[in-house]
Design a protein around this motif. Structure first.
Motif, PDB file in Angstrom:
ATOM      1  N   ARG A  37       9.711   3.607  11.498  1.00 32.85           N
ATOM      2  CA  ARG A  37      10.858   3.267  12.885  1.00 32.85           C
ATOM      3  C   ARG A  37      10.193   4.089  13.820  1.00 32.85           C
ATOM      4  O   ARG A  37      10.731   3.569  15.040  1.00 32.85           O
ATOM      5  N   ARG A  38       9.211   5.219  13.769  1.00 31.92           N
ATOM      6  CA  ARG A  38       8.764   5.948  15.174  1.00 31.92           C
ATOM      7  C   ARG A  38       7.318   5.383  15.408  1.00 31.92           C
ATOM      8  O   ARG A  38       6.815   5.776  16.538  1.00 31.92           O
ATOM      9  N   GLY A  39       6.752   4.538  14.632  1.00 39.99           N
ATOM     10  CA  GLY A  39       5.280   4.190  14.936  1.00 39.99           C
ATOM     11  C   GLY A  39       4.222   5.303  14.775  1.00 39.99           C
ATOM     12  O   GLY A  39       3.275   5.047  15.208  1.00 39.99           O
ATOM     13  N   LEU A  40       4.649   6.016  13.731  1.00 38.84           N
ATOM     14  CA  LEU A  40       3.783   7.232  13.517  1.00 38.84           C
ATOM     15  C   LEU A  40       2.471   6.695  12.713  1.00 38.84           C
ATOM     16  O   LEU A  40       1.349   7.337  12.833  1.00 38.84           O
ATOM     17  N   THR A  41       2.569   5.600  12.166  1.00 37.62           N
ATOM     18  CA  THR A  41       1.429   5.111  11.208  1.00 37.62           C
ATOM     19  C   THR A  41       0.780   3.769  11.803  1.00 37.62           C
ATOM     20  O   THR A  41      -0.068   3.103  11.115  1.00 37.62           O
ATOM     21  N   GLU A  42       0.936   3.500  13.166  1.00 33.30           N
ATOM     22  CA  GLU A  42       0.462   2.360  13.597  1.00 33.30           C
ATOM     23  C   GLU A  42      -0.977   2.294  13.569  1.00 33.30           C
ATOM     24  O   GLU A  42      -1.448   1.140  13.710  1.00 33.30           O
ATOM     25  N   GLU A  43      -1.776   3.203  13.438  1.00 36.85           N
ATOM     26  CA  GLU A  43      -3.212   3.072  13.397  1.00 36.85           C
ATOM     27  C   GLU A  43      -3.781   2.995  11.900  1.00 36.85           C
ATOM     28  O   GLU A  43      -4.867   2.949  11.800  1.00 36.85           O
ATOM     29  N   THR A  44      -2.869   3.245  10.931  1.00 36.86           N
ATOM     30  CA  THR A  44      -3.318   3.068   9.516  1.00 36.86           C
ATOM     31  C   THR A  44      -3.450   1.483   9.301  1.00 36.86           C
ATOM     32  O   THR A  44      -3.135   0.657   9.879  1.00 36.86           O
ATOM     33  N   ASP A  45      -4.569   1.223   8.600  1.00 35.97           N
ATOM     34  CA  ASP A  45      -5.153  -0.201   8.202  1.00 35.97           C
ATOM     35  C   ASP A  45      -4.124  -0.762   7.144  1.00 35.97           C
ATOM     36  O   ASP A  45      -4.565  -0.478   5.991  1.00 35.97           O
ATOM     37  N   VAL A  86      -7.658   2.684   1.631  1.00 35.34           N
ATOM     38  CA  VAL A  86      -7.438   3.177   2.846  1.00 35.34           C
ATOM     39  C   VAL A  86      -6.830   4.563   2.876  1.00 35.34           C
ATOM     40  O   VAL A  86      -5.804   4.982   2.045  1.00 35.34           O
ATOM     41  N   GLU A  87      -7.225   5.432   3.936  1.00 35.91           N
ATOM     42  CA  GLU A  87      -6.351   6.861   4.096  1.00 35.91           C
ATOM     43  C   GLU A  87      -5.019   6.532   4.458  1.00 35.91           C
ATOM     44  O   GLU A  87      -4.975   5.968   5.403  1.00 35.91           O
ATOM     45  N   ILE A  88      -4.121   7.112   3.967  1.00 35.45           N
ATOM     46  CA  ILE A  88      -2.666   7.096   4.515  1.00 35.45           C
ATOM     47  C   ILE A  88      -2.466   8.637   5.007  1.00 35.45           C
ATOM     48  O   ILE A  88      -2.090   9.536   4.188  1.00 35.45           O
ATOM     49  N   ALA A  89      -2.731   8.827   6.207  1.00 35.21           N
ATOM     50  CA  ALA A  89      -2.540  10.089   6.756  1.00 35.21           C
ATOM     51  C   ALA A  89      -1.157  10.647   6.947  1.00 35.21           C
ATOM     52  O   ALA A  89      -0.698  11.649   6.968  1.00 35.21           O
ATOM     53  N   PRO A 141      -6.003   6.023  -4.258  1.00 35.91           N
ATOM     54  CA  PRO A 141      -6.170   7.245  -4.603  1.00 35.91           C
ATOM     55  C   PRO A 141      -4.836   8.079  -4.274  1.00 35.91           C
ATOM     56  O   PRO A 141      -4.631   9.061  -5.035  1.00 35.91           O
ATOM     57  N   LEU A 142      -4.041   7.553  -3.205  1.00 35.40           N
ATOM     58  CA  LEU A 142      -2.849   8.458  -3.108  1.00 35.40           C
ATOM     59  C   LEU A 142      -1.919   7.896  -3.785  1.00 35.40           C
ATOM     60  O   LEU A 142      -0.827   8.672  -4.271  1.00 35.40           O
ATOM     61  N   LEU A 143      -1.392   6.681  -3.484  1.00 34.09           N
ATOM     62  CA  LEU A 143      -0.288   6.084  -4.209  1.00 34.09           C
ATOM     63  C   LEU A 143      -0.091   6.026  -5.624  1.00 34.09           C
ATOM     64  O   LEU A 143       0.831   6.177  -6.154  1.00 34.09           O
ATOM     65  N   ARG A 144      -1.312   6.211  -6.421  1.00 32.45           N
ATOM     66  CA  ARG A 144      -1.241   6.232  -7.584  1.00 32.45           C
ATOM     67  C   ARG A 144      -0.742   7.645  -8.447  1.00 32.45           C
ATOM     68  O   ARG A 144      -0.213   7.852  -9.449  1.00 32.45           O
TER      69      ARG A 144
END
Length: 200
Positions: free
Chosen positions: A136-144, A154-157, A174-177
């Protein structure tokens, strides 16, 4: 105001599938034609012009949205006579597609309406859905996010409000699992709004 987005990852749609997509959105009050003028508008994306409104027949736009002859089509959906929802259909390298709904420049109430409409659409088309991202805020728009959906590490910061991926994608990432997801097949949902955005 919002700077966010809602991405829906889907199988590429044929004409009949696109009519069902538009019908699902219209059922939720989001329309392809402008509510007053009834004009359907594509948005140019180059190379000769960028961001210009291009009126066209509904059938002509639906033909473009099959992505048979292009990899990207931009157009307007309408929440009301004053408020449009910038929408982009993109074809990915593997032939599947992502539909990007822009949530920037609209009020919170309008954003809620758009989010509910897209969530309803996804819920009615589960079989072709292979992912979704609501930020909703566009904080992850740089994430692939394309890379994430394709199973890349892909890194999810930052977490979006809600993220839905196929179980096999979650198992490899790596993160989601390691994260606590909400399983609502065919997707596993993550994020603060995971429960709300999982199938209704």
């Amino acid at each position: 105001m919002s700077d966010g987005f809602y991405y829906w990852y889907s199988a590429q749609q044929d004409w009949e599938g696109l009519e069902q997509v538009l019908h699902a959105l219209e059922t939720s009050g989001v329309h392809l034609a402008h509510p007053a003028s009834r004009v359907v508008t594509a948005i140019t994306n180059g190379p000769d012009s960028w961001g210009q409104q291009l009126p066209m027949e509904r059938a002509a736009l639906i033909e473009l949205l099959t992505l048979t002859n292009s990899t990207e089509v931009n157009f307007q959906l309408w929440l009301n006579e004053q408020t449009d929802l910038f929408t982009r259909f993109r074809r990915l390298a593997d032939g599947r597609m992502v539909v990007e709904f822009g949530l920037d420049g609209i009020s919170r109430a309008e954003q809620d309406m758009a989010v509910q409409a897209v969530s309803h659409l996804i819920d009615t088309d589960r079989d072709s859905t292979w992912g979704m991202v609501l930020d909703r805020r566009g904080l992850t728009e740089e994430t692939d996010w394309d890379g994430v959906m394709l199973g890349q590490p892909v890194e999810i910061a930052e977490w979006p409000d809600a993220l839905g991926v196929r179980p096999e994608v979650a198992a490899r990432h790596p993160l989601l699992r390691r994260a606590q997801g909400v399983s609502r097949l065919p997707l596993v949902f993550f994020g603060e709004d995971a429960e709300a955005e999982a199938w209704h």
